[in-house]
Design a protein around this motif. Sequence first.
Motif, short mmCIF file in Angstrom:
data_model
loop_
_atom_site.label_atom_id
_atom_site.label_comp_id
_atom_site.label_asym_id
_atom_site.label_seq_id
_atom_site.Cartn_x
_atom_site.Cartn_y
_atom_site.Cartn_z
N VAL A 150 30.26 -64.23 -50.42
CA VAL A 150 29.78 -62.90 -50.03
C VAL A 150 30.75 -62.32 -48.99
N ASN A 151 31.07 -61.07 -49.15
CA ASN A 151 31.93 -60.42 -48.16
C ASN A 151 31.13 -60.05 -46.91
N VAL A 152 31.34 -60.80 -45.84
CA VAL A 152 30.80 -60.41 -44.53
C VAL A 152 31.94 -60.37 -43.51
N VAL A 153 33.17 -60.24 -44.01
CA VAL A 153 34.35 -60.25 -43.15
C VAL A 153 34.87 -58.83 -42.93
N THR A 154 34.87 -58.04 -44.00
CA THR A 154 35.41 -56.69 -43.95
C THR A 154 34.30 -55.69 -44.25
N TYR A 155 34.19 -54.67 -43.41
CA TYR A 155 33.15 -53.68 -43.64
C TYR A 155 33.53 -52.76 -44.79
N PRO A 156 32.52 -52.39 -45.63
CA PRO A 156 31.08 -52.63 -45.45
C PRO A 156 30.62 -53.89 -46.17
N PRO A 157 29.89 -54.79 -45.49
CA PRO A 157 29.23 -55.89 -46.18
C PRO A 157 27.97 -55.40 -46.87
N PRO A 158 27.40 -56.21 -47.75
CA PRO A 158 26.14 -55.81 -48.38
C PRO A 158 25.01 -55.78 -47.37
N GLY A 187 21.90 -70.95 -47.83
CA GLY A 187 22.53 -69.83 -47.18
C GLY A 187 23.26 -70.33 -45.94
N THR A 188 24.49 -69.90 -45.73
CA THR A 188 25.27 -70.46 -44.62
C THR A 188 25.87 -69.34 -43.76
N GLY A 189 26.41 -69.75 -42.61
CA GLY A 189 27.01 -68.82 -41.67
C GLY A 189 26.12 -68.60 -40.46
N GLY A 190 26.62 -67.80 -39.50
CA GLY A 190 25.85 -67.52 -38.29
C GLY A 190 25.66 -68.78 -37.44
N MET A 191 24.85 -68.77 -36.42
CA MET A 191 24.00 -67.62 -36.09
C MET A 191 24.78 -66.66 -35.19
N SER A 192 24.18 -66.23 -34.06
CA SER A 192 24.87 -65.25 -33.23
C SER A 192 26.20 -65.80 -32.74
N GLU A 233 23.15 -57.12 -31.41
CA GLU A 233 22.38 -58.23 -30.85
C GLU A 233 23.03 -59.59 -31.06
N THR A 234 23.83 -59.74 -32.12
CA THR A 234 24.32 -61.09 -32.45
C THR A 234 25.84 -61.19 -32.51
N GLY A 235 26.54 -60.11 -32.17
CA GLY A 235 28.00 -60.16 -32.20
C GLY A 235 28.57 -59.81 -33.56
N SER A 236 29.87 -59.64 -33.60
CA SER A 236 30.52 -59.17 -34.82
C SER A 236 30.39 -60.15 -35.98
N GLU A 237 30.32 -61.44 -35.68
CA GLU A 237 30.19 -62.43 -36.75
C GLU A 237 28.75 -62.78 -37.08
N GLY A 238 27.80 -62.27 -36.32
CA GLY A 238 26.39 -62.51 -36.63
C GLY A 238 25.95 -61.92 -37.96
N ILE A 239 26.74 -60.97 -38.48
CA ILE A 239 26.42 -60.37 -39.77
C ILE A 239 26.38 -61.42 -40.88
N GLU A 240 26.97 -62.60 -40.64
CA GLU A 240 26.91 -63.67 -41.64
C GLU A 240 25.48 -64.04 -42.01
N MET A 241 24.53 -63.74 -41.14
CA MET A 241 23.15 -64.13 -41.42
C MET A 241 22.55 -63.40 -42.62
#
Length: 280
Positions: A150-158, A187-192, A233-241
């Motif tokens: 899943v693309n959560v690295v470059t905007y826009p993510p889903p 499901g992987t990635g995150g958290m904040s 709330e969770t930082g730029s990489e928190g979108i992984e959630m």
Amino acid sequence: MARITAGIATSHIPALGAAIDLGKTGEDYWRPAFAGYEWTKQWIGQNPPDVVILVYNDHASAFDMNLIPTFALGCAENFQPADEGWGPRPVPVVEGHPDLAWHLAQSLILDEFDMTIINRMDVDHGLTVPLSLMFGQPQAWPCRVIPLAVNVVTYPPPSGNRCWALGEAIARAVAGFPDDLNVQVWGTGGMSHQLQGPRAGLINREWDNRFLDQLIGESDALRHIPHIEYLRETGSEGIEMVMWLIMRGALGRTTRCLHRHYHVPASNTAVGHIVLEPVS
């Protein structure tokens, strides 16, 4: 028919993989982070999946700015561990399940999800660290794995809503596969966490634990969290959630929590982990 029996979510912090590979899991710093996976390692040994649909994000190993699929489904026979700049991790080759993967591709695309089909792809720590956390250091992974990048690295993510809906579509697809398979969705990635800029090192315990709370039970409120809230709330990489929401959507209306773990810090982020089962 195939059936989804459980959902697992976990952080995929690369430093956790390095600690495993270098034999450091028993050190004082790392021991509390890994202790939360002991229950799951025992449970999964008693409840082994035939196939894991593993939702993760690539970290510029298989994809770069020239090719950015929103959802990419691995349909190959196998997937090699990626060289992320210091050599591939010393882990087994990931064996796929092409029959189920192609069935998923057909079902999801006809269900109006635009999936990118990948027939050759190396997989990085986003996929291999969760396998190591659940299965340790075997000679071969004990189940087949279908990567879902899943693309959560470059905007826009889903959006979270789109990810939840994709999980629901995956559940429909699995239920339509004729073979008798025990399928788990991870499901992987995150958290904040945030890795750069003036907020580097941000960890939001309260938000993370509220997110874990809402994965349990009947609520679908998580699917409606806007991107800006993850960022704030969770930082730029928190979108992984949002990738955890694919897992949650696949489990149906109601879930029961079997195990939960939260620990900070590990490297510069929070470790989150939960094991859920669908409630009929």
